[in-house]
Design a protein around this motif. Structure first.
Motif, PDB file in Angstrom:
ATOM      1  N   ALA A   1      -8.113   7.662   8.829  1.00  0.00           N
ATOM      2  CA  ALA A   1      -7.647   8.779   8.196  1.00  0.00           C
ATOM      3  C   ALA A   1      -8.621   9.850   8.371  1.00  0.00           C
ATOM      4  O   ALA A   1      -9.579   9.754   7.711  1.00  0.00           O
ATOM      5  N   GLU A   2      -8.166  11.071   8.902  1.00  0.00           N
ATOM      6  CA  GLU A   2      -9.500  11.854   8.990  1.00  0.00           C
ATOM      7  C   GLU A   2      -9.465  12.959   8.067  1.00  0.00           C
ATOM      8  O   GLU A   2     -10.545  13.403   7.863  1.00  0.00           O
ATOM      9  N   ASP A   3      -8.676  12.985   7.020  1.00  0.00           N
ATOM     10  CA  ASP A   3      -8.649  13.960   6.022  1.00  0.00           C
ATOM     11  C   ASP A   3      -7.562  13.374   5.048  1.00  0.00           C
ATOM     12  O   ASP A   3      -6.804  12.483   5.010  1.00  0.00           O
ATOM     13  N   THR A   4      -7.747  14.142   3.619  1.00  0.00           N
ATOM     14  CA  THR A   4      -6.878  13.588   2.690  1.00  0.00           C
ATOM     15  C   THR A   4      -5.428  14.027   2.542  1.00  0.00           C
ATOM     16  O   THR A   4      -4.647  13.696   1.714  1.00  0.00           O
ATOM     17  N   ASP A   5      -5.152  14.893   3.786  1.00  0.00           N
ATOM     18  CA  ASP A   5      -3.934  15.192   4.055  1.00  0.00           C
ATOM     19  C   ASP A   5      -2.781  14.352   4.739  1.00  0.00           C
ATOM     20  O   ASP A   5      -1.611  14.503   5.048  1.00  0.00           O
ATOM     21  N   ASP A   6      -3.541  13.063   5.113  1.00  0.00           N
ATOM     22  CA  ASP A   6      -2.662  12.171   5.741  1.00  0.00           C
ATOM     23  C   ASP A   6      -2.099  11.313   4.841  1.00  0.00           C
ATOM     24  O   ASP A   6      -2.325  10.474   4.105  1.00  0.00           O
ATOM     25  N   GLU A   7      -0.762  11.878   4.582  1.00  0.00           N
ATOM     26  CA  GLU A   7       0.241  11.233   3.514  1.00  0.00           C
ATOM     27  C   GLU A   7       0.639  10.009   3.932  1.00  0.00           C
ATOM     28  O   GLU A   7       1.092   8.881   2.997  1.00  0.00           O
ATOM     29  N   ALA A   8       0.664   9.445   5.109  1.00  0.00           N
ATOM     30  CA  ALA A   8       1.133   7.965   5.567  1.00  0.00           C
ATOM     31  C   ALA A   8      -0.148   7.232   5.115  1.00  0.00           C
ATOM     32  O   ALA A   8       0.196   5.998   4.542  1.00  0.00           O
ATOM     33  N   PHE A   9      -1.226   7.321   5.175  1.00  0.00           N
ATOM     34  CA  PHE A   9      -2.486   6.671   4.797  1.00  0.00           C
ATOM     35  C   PHE A   9      -2.348   6.557   3.341  1.00  0.00           C
ATOM     36  O   PHE A   9      -2.605   5.551   2.699  1.00  0.00           O
ATOM     37  N   ARG A  10      -2.196   7.543   2.669  1.00  0.00           N
ATOM     38  CA  ARG A  10      -2.302   7.718   1.185  1.00  0.00           C
ATOM     39  C   ARG A  10      -1.122   7.039   0.410  1.00  0.00           C
ATOM     40  O   ARG A  10      -1.199   5.969  -0.390  1.00  0.00           O
ATOM     41  N   SER A  11      -0.045   6.968   1.315  1.00  0.00           N
ATOM     42  CA  SER A  11       1.010   6.115   0.753  1.00  0.00           C
ATOM     43  C   SER A  11       0.859   4.547   0.991  1.00  0.00           C
ATOM     44  O   SER A  11       1.043   3.729  -0.008  1.00  0.00           O
ATOM     45  N   ILE A  12       0.320   3.973   2.202  1.00  0.00           N
ATOM     46  CA  ILE A  12      -0.270   2.661   2.197  1.00  0.00           C
ATOM     47  C   ILE A  12      -1.336   2.453   1.207  1.00  0.00           C
ATOM     48  O   ILE A  12      -1.323   1.377   0.751  1.00  0.00           O
ATOM     49  N   MET A  13      -2.410   3.389   0.863  1.00  0.00           N
ATOM     50  CA  MET A  13      -3.479   3.226  -0.012  1.00  0.00           C
ATOM     51  C   MET A  13      -2.652   2.990  -1.412  1.00  0.00           C
ATOM     52  O   MET A  13      -3.060   2.125  -2.372  1.00  0.00           O
ATOM     53  N   ASP A  14      -1.846   3.612  -1.871  1.00  0.00           N
ATOM     54  CA  ASP A  14      -0.978   3.436  -3.092  1.00  0.00           C
ATOM     55  C   ASP A  14      -0.380   2.173  -3.257  1.00  0.00           C
ATOM     56  O   ASP A  14      -0.453   1.589  -4.309  1.00  0.00           O
ATOM     57  N   GLN A  15       0.018   1.664  -2.082  1.00  0.00           N
ATOM     58  CA  GLN A  15       0.783   0.270  -2.215  1.00  0.00           C
ATOM     59  C   GLN A  15      -0.451  -0.673  -2.243  1.00  0.00           C
ATOM     60  O   GLN A  15      -0.148  -1.623  -3.261  1.00  0.00           O
ATOM     61  N   PHE A  16      -1.440  -0.487  -1.626  1.00  0.00           N
ATOM     62  CA  PHE A  16      -2.694  -1.403  -2.229  1.00  0.00           C
ATOM     63  C   PHE A  16      -3.188  -1.240  -3.599  1.00  0.00           C
ATOM     64  O   PHE A  16      -3.466  -2.402  -4.118  1.00  0.00           O
ATOM     65  N   SER A  17      -3.396  -0.322  -3.990  1.00  0.00           N
ATOM     66  CA  SER A  17      -3.948  -0.094  -5.463  1.00  0.00           C
ATOM     67  C   SER A  17      -2.990  -0.678  -6.315  1.00  0.00           C
ATOM     68  O   SER A  17      -3.642  -0.960  -7.534  1.00  0.00           O
ATOM     69  N   ALA A  18      -1.546  -0.990  -6.188  1.00  0.00           N
ATOM     70  CA  ALA A  18      -1.005  -1.682  -7.078  1.00  0.00           C
ATOM     71  C   ALA A  18      -1.077  -3.154  -7.232  1.00  0.00           C
ATOM     72  O   ALA A  18      -0.429  -4.015  -7.829  1.00  0.00           O
ATOM     73  N   GLU A  19      -1.756  -3.649  -6.319  1.00  0.00           N
ATOM     74  CA  GLU A  19      -2.032  -5.221  -6.066  1.00  0.00           C
ATOM     75  C   GLU A  19      -3.161  -5.582  -6.408  1.00  0.00           C
ATOM     76  O   GLU A  19      -4.347  -4.765  -6.335  1.00  0.00           O
TER      77      GLU A  19
END
Length: 315
Positions: free
Chosen positions: A245-263
């Protein structure tokens, strides 16, 4: 853990080659029971020249407890310890303090010294022999180096009793003869320190790798599902590779990251972590790096395994 460290080094190398720095990254590798257990463990520091770490670990496992005296815990708390096919949790508590000596001994692999300044290895104190034994054995098997002066420096800490018995610290000698070879040494950074006494205790976490892997599946395995096309693209790039993920505007990566954060992570901190993931019927060990995202966006999940542990020691 070694696997995680290697992945981090590979990530740094790839980023350097690309001429940019990624804000986040995801890598996923298929994992069987052995690989799952490896991902949830880290090697104990037992390689030469660290005989005390090996001694502490073995005694604690074999006897149920062990002791050590140092400025910092010789065996750090962490993930579980694999020892002779089983897995153990190790913990420690402080029982007191005492004065001691900290120093570094530099060893020359191809030097010479006057005969009257050379002492036989067998004449060293027991503590000196523990410090130098494995190192000198390994050095005896290596080719001589051309560079003059000490090539190996070993930091160490002695109690006052060990200091008083030490031949290395006596100031009478400048070299050790081991298996017919003379190794000059120099003492550096000698200073008085306060040493802490630690008592280690262990308990068995799992009888074998299969049992431990099953335990990890029950505690940490989660299903990555319901992904959009762009999110699946992120994951597919990460499988047997790395997605950046080259920057914090990468919404697809952020969404994946959010799924990990719940586990529940196997291990996670403020910049990266390790998760156990099922995706499209396969089980993966996932390494997620999110250090470039805002603090509140980082999925630092409290590890459900609150026990203190370490792994992989030689028998």
């Amino acid at each position: 853990m070694e696997r995680k460290a290697l992945a981090a080094l590979c990530l740094l190398a790839l980023v350097a080659l690309a001429g940019c720095s990624a804000t986040g990254s995801l890598s996923m590798e298929t994992a069987d029971n052995a690989e799952i257990a490896e991902a949830a463990s880290r090697p104990a520091v037992v390689d030469s020249p660290a005989p005390d770490d090996r001694r502490v670990v073995r005694k604690a496992v074999e006897d149920g407890s062990g002791t050590a005296t140092a400025t910092d815990p010789p065996v750090q708390q962490g993930l579980p310890l694999a020892y002779e096919g089983s897995y153990y949790e190790i913990d420690w508590n402080v029982t007191g303090t005492e004065p001691g000596t900290a120093f570094a001994v530099g060893v020359d692999l191809n030097g010479t010294a006057p005969a009257n300044e050379t002492v036989g290895f067998e004449e060293l104190s027991e503590r000196d022999r523990r410090l130098l034994g494995d190192l000198l054995t390994a050095m005896s098997e290596r080719e001589s180096r051309l560079r003059p002066g000490p090539e190996v420096a070993i930091p160490e800490e002695y109690t006052i009793a060990e200091t008083n018995e030490s031949v290395l610290l006596s100031g009478e000698y400048s070299a050790v003869r081991h298996n017919g070879t003379v190794y000059p040494f120099v003492l550096e950074e000698r200073r008085e320190v306060t040493l802490t006494r630690y008592r280690y205790t262990v308990s068995r976490a799992a009888d074998n790798t299969t049992a431990y892997a099953q335990q990890l599946r029950g505690e940490h395995l989660f299903r990555l599902s319901g992904l959009s096309e762009t999110e699946r693209s992120v994951v597919n790039d990460a499988i047997d590779g790395v997605y950046y993920a080259e920057d914090t505007d990468d919404e697809a990566f952020r969404s994946i990251m959010d799924q990990f954060s719940a586990e529940s992570a196997i291990e996670a901190d403020g910049s990266d972590g390790t998760w156990l993931v099922r995706y499209d019927g396969q089980v993966y060990v996932a390494e997620l790096s999110y250090g470039g995202f805002d603090q509140n966006d980082r999925p630092v999940t409290p590890n459900q395994r609150t026990r203190s542990v370490i792994t992989s020691v030689e028998a």
